[in-house]
Design a protein around this motif. Sequence first.
Motif, PDB file in Angstrom:
ATOM      1  N   MET A   1      45.707  23.105  15.424  1.00  0.00           N
ATOM      2  CA  MET A   1      44.593  22.628  14.884  1.00  0.00           C
ATOM      3  C   MET A   1      43.869  21.935  16.218  1.00  0.00           C
ATOM      4  SD  MET A   1      42.837  21.156  12.603  1.00  0.00           S
ATOM      5  CE  MET A   1      41.424  20.200  12.335  1.00  0.00           C
ATOM      6  N   SER A   2      44.252  21.258  17.027  1.00  0.00           N
ATOM      7  CA  SER A   2      43.606  20.802  18.385  1.00  0.00           C
ATOM      8  C   SER A   2      43.008  22.015  19.320  1.00  0.00           C
ATOM      9  CB  SER A   2      44.379  19.915  18.936  1.00  0.00           C
ATOM     10  OG  SER A   2      45.385  20.557  19.374  1.00  0.00           O
ATOM     11  N   GLN A   3      43.912  23.285  19.152  1.00  0.00           N
ATOM     12  CA  GLN A   3      43.265  24.416  19.867  1.00  0.00           C
ATOM     13  C   GLN A   3      41.855  25.041  19.506  1.00  0.00           C
ATOM     14  OE1 GLN A   3      46.542  27.220  20.073  1.00  0.00           O
ATOM     15  NE2 GLN A   3      45.427  28.378  18.234  1.00  0.00           N
ATOM     16  N   ASN A   4      41.511  24.778  17.947  1.00  0.00           N
ATOM     17  CA  ASN A   4      40.552  25.067  17.281  1.00  0.00           C
ATOM     18  C   ASN A   4      39.399  24.149  17.901  1.00  0.00           C
ATOM     19  OD1 ASN A   4      41.914  27.163  16.244  1.00  0.00           O
ATOM     20  ND2 ASN A   4      42.075  26.125  14.127  1.00  0.00           N
ATOM     21  N   ARG A   5      39.892  22.859  17.880  1.00  0.00           N
ATOM     22  CA  ARG A   5      38.837  21.885  18.218  1.00  0.00           C
ATOM     23  C   ARG A   5      38.248  22.090  19.789  1.00  0.00           C
ATOM     24  NH1 ARG A   5      39.704  16.772  15.690  1.00  0.00           N
ATOM     25  NH2 ARG A   5      39.292  17.235  13.374  1.00  0.00           N
ATOM     26  N   VAL A   6      39.226  22.515  20.541  1.00  0.00           N
ATOM     27  CA  VAL A   6      39.011  22.833  21.850  1.00  0.00           C
ATOM     28  C   VAL A   6      38.026  24.001  22.112  1.00  0.00           C
ATOM     29  CG1 VAL A   6      39.765  23.829  24.204  1.00  0.00           C
ATOM     30  CG2 VAL A   6      40.912  21.910  23.006  1.00  0.00           C
ATOM     31  N   LEU A   7      38.241  24.998  21.320  1.00  0.00           N
ATOM     32  CA  LEU A   7      37.084  26.241  21.414  1.00  0.00           C
ATOM     33  C   LEU A   7      35.985  26.028  20.848  1.00  0.00           C
ATOM     34  CD1 LEU A   7      40.167  28.963  20.300  1.00  0.00           C
ATOM     35  CD2 LEU A   7      38.828  28.442  22.762  1.00  0.00           C
ATOM     36  N   SER A   8      35.891  25.015  19.444  1.00  0.00           N
ATOM     37  CA  SER A   8      34.775  24.705  18.841  1.00  0.00           C
ATOM     38  C   SER A   8      33.851  23.975  20.026  1.00  0.00           C
ATOM     39  CB  SER A   8      35.273  23.750  17.749  1.00  0.00           C
ATOM     40  OG  SER A   8      35.814  24.515  16.590  1.00  0.00           O
ATOM     41  N   LEU A   9      34.447  23.010  20.926  1.00  0.00           N
ATOM     42  CA  LEU A   9      33.614  22.062  21.713  1.00  0.00           C
ATOM     43  C   LEU A   9      33.136  23.164  22.995  1.00  0.00           C
ATOM     44  CD1 LEU A   9      35.996  18.972  21.830  1.00  0.00           C
ATOM     45  CD2 LEU A   9      33.583  19.179  21.194  1.00  0.00           C
ATOM     46  N   ILE A  10      33.993  24.231  23.279  1.00  0.00           N
ATOM     47  CA  ILE A  10      33.537  24.927  24.164  1.00  0.00           C
ATOM     48  C   ILE A  10      32.215  25.771  23.717  1.00  0.00           C
ATOM     49  CG2 ILE A  10      34.204  27.184  25.564  1.00  0.00           C
ATOM     50  CD1 ILE A  10      37.034  26.114  25.641  1.00  0.00           C
ATOM     51  N   SER A  11      32.375  26.230  22.473  1.00  0.00           N
ATOM     52  CA  SER A  11      31.320  26.983  21.550  1.00  0.00           C
ATOM     53  C   SER A  11      29.963  26.005  21.563  1.00  0.00           C
ATOM     54  CB  SER A  11      31.617  27.377  20.279  1.00  0.00           C
ATOM     55  OG  SER A  11      30.746  28.154  19.739  1.00  0.00           O
ATOM     56  N   LEU A  12      30.270  24.745  21.249  1.00  0.00           N
ATOM     57  CA  LEU A  12      29.218  23.726  21.177  1.00  0.00           C
ATOM     58  C   LEU A  12      28.441  23.702  22.502  1.00  0.00           C
ATOM     59  CD1 LEU A  12      30.406  21.195  18.426  1.00  0.00           C
ATOM     60  CD2 LEU A  12      28.306  22.609  18.301  1.00  0.00           C
ATOM     61  N   ALA A  13      29.272  23.371  23.680  1.00  0.00           N
ATOM     62  CA  ALA A  13      28.696  23.012  24.779  1.00  0.00           C
ATOM     63  C   ALA A  13      27.991  24.326  25.321  1.00  0.00           C
ATOM     64  CB  ALA A  13      29.894  22.883  25.936  1.00  0.00           C
ATOM     65  N   THR A  14      28.373  25.502  25.067  1.00  0.00           N
ATOM     66  CA  THR A  14      27.828  26.717  25.434  1.00  0.00           C
ATOM     67  C   THR A  14      26.463  26.851  24.683  1.00  0.00           C
ATOM     68  OG1 THR A  14      29.821  28.065  25.612  1.00  0.00           O
ATOM     69  CG2 THR A  14      27.881  29.233  25.593  1.00  0.00           C
ATOM     70  N   LYS A  15      26.408  26.674  23.344  1.00  0.00           N
ATOM     71  CA  LYS A  15      25.291  26.632  22.579  1.00  0.00           C
ATOM     72  C   LYS A  15      24.215  25.563  23.109  1.00  0.00           C
ATOM     73  CE  LYS A  15      26.804  28.553  18.512  1.00  0.00           C
ATOM     74  NZ  LYS A  15      28.096  28.338  17.816  1.00  0.00           N
ATOM     75  N   ALA A  16      24.848  24.211  23.724  1.00  0.00           N
ATOM     76  CA  ALA A  16      23.861  23.443  24.200  1.00  0.00           C
ATOM     77  C   ALA A  16      23.460  23.667  25.559  1.00  0.00           C
ATOM     78  CB  ALA A  16      24.501  22.183  24.283  1.00  0.00           C
ATOM     79  N   GLY A  17      23.869  24.735  26.199  1.00  0.00           N
ATOM     80  CA  GLY A  17      23.352  25.145  27.632  1.00  0.00           C
ATOM     81  C   GLY A  17      24.210  24.431  28.645  1.00  0.00           C
ATOM     82  N   LYS A  18      25.540  23.650  28.255  1.00  0.00           N
ATOM     83  CA  LYS A  18      26.039  23.033  29.093  1.00  0.00           C
ATOM     84  C   LYS A  18      27.349  23.592  29.936  1.00  0.00           C
ATOM     85  CE  LYS A  18      23.365  19.549  28.435  1.00  0.00           C
ATOM     86  NZ  LYS A  18      22.341  18.898  29.599  1.00  0.00           N
ATOM     87  N   THR A  19      27.493  24.950  29.810  1.00  0.00           N
ATOM     88  CA  THR A  19      28.672  25.875  30.233  1.00  0.00           C
ATOM     89  C   THR A  19      28.046  26.982  31.255  1.00  0.00           C
ATOM     90  OG1 THR A  19      28.850  27.347  28.471  1.00  0.00           O
ATOM     91  CG2 THR A  19      30.137  25.223  28.297  1.00  0.00           C
ATOM     92  N   VAL A  20      28.783  27.028  32.160  1.00  0.00           N
ATOM     93  CA  VAL A  20      28.536  28.338  32.886  1.00  0.00           C
ATOM     94  C   VAL A  20      30.004  29.248  32.905  1.00  0.00           C
ATOM     95  CG1 VAL A  20      26.810  27.236  34.366  1.00  0.00           C
ATOM     96  CG2 VAL A  20      29.209  27.232  35.209  1.00  0.00           C
ATOM     97  N   SER A  21      29.707  30.386  32.984  1.00  0.00           N
ATOM     98  CA  SER A  21      31.173  31.027  33.061  1.00  0.00           C
ATOM     99  C   SER A  21      30.877  32.292  34.009  1.00  0.00           C
ATOM    100  CB  SER A  21      31.285  31.690  31.687  1.00  0.00           C
ATOM    101  OG  SER A  21      30.249  32.711  31.448  1.00  0.00           O
ATOM    102  N   GLY A  22      32.146  32.812  34.364  1.00  0.00           N
ATOM    103  CA  GLY A  22      32.257  33.853  35.396  1.00  0.00           C
ATOM    104  C   GLY A  22      32.645  33.113  36.991  1.00  0.00           C
ATOM    105  N   GLU A  23      33.328  33.978  37.520  1.00  0.00           N
ATOM    106  CA  GLU A  23      33.792  33.429  38.806  1.00  0.00           C
ATOM    107  C   GLU A  23      32.785  32.965  39.839  1.00  0.00           C
ATOM    108  OE1 GLU A  23      36.941  34.948  42.476  1.00  0.00           O
ATOM    109  OE2 GLU A  23      36.466  35.877  40.517  1.00  0.00           O
TER     110      GLU A  23
END
Length: 107
Positions: A1-23
């Motif tokens: 359950m909580s792993q889905n929450r983590v992935l959901s938050l990563i997804s939301l943060a990405t949509k909000a433009g609050k993540t960067v990825s790649g080395e």
Amino acid sequence: MSQNRVLSLISLATKAGKTVSGEFCTEKEVKTGRAVLVIVADDASDNTKKKFKNMCDFYQVPIYFYKDKDTLGHAMGKEFRASLAILDEGFAKGIRKYMDTEDNTIA
């Protein structure tokens, strides 16, 4: 359950433009002090894990080793992602809360 929450938050943060990825981008954000949290895929190379571990220790950024490249990339709506940085304190706090309830590797 909580792993889905983590992935959901990563997804939301990405949509909000609050993540960067790649080395390269993750490294840049850590070094400029904008990264609040770094997540590296568990199946990333040992060299990549060591590099980010040392960098995050030096710049005092929390780092987690989580899931695999495919899962992290999918959460961000992209292909494979070995590393990503969360740039928002609120998202980082939420992700850490759920990661701490699981048995994730906190580096």
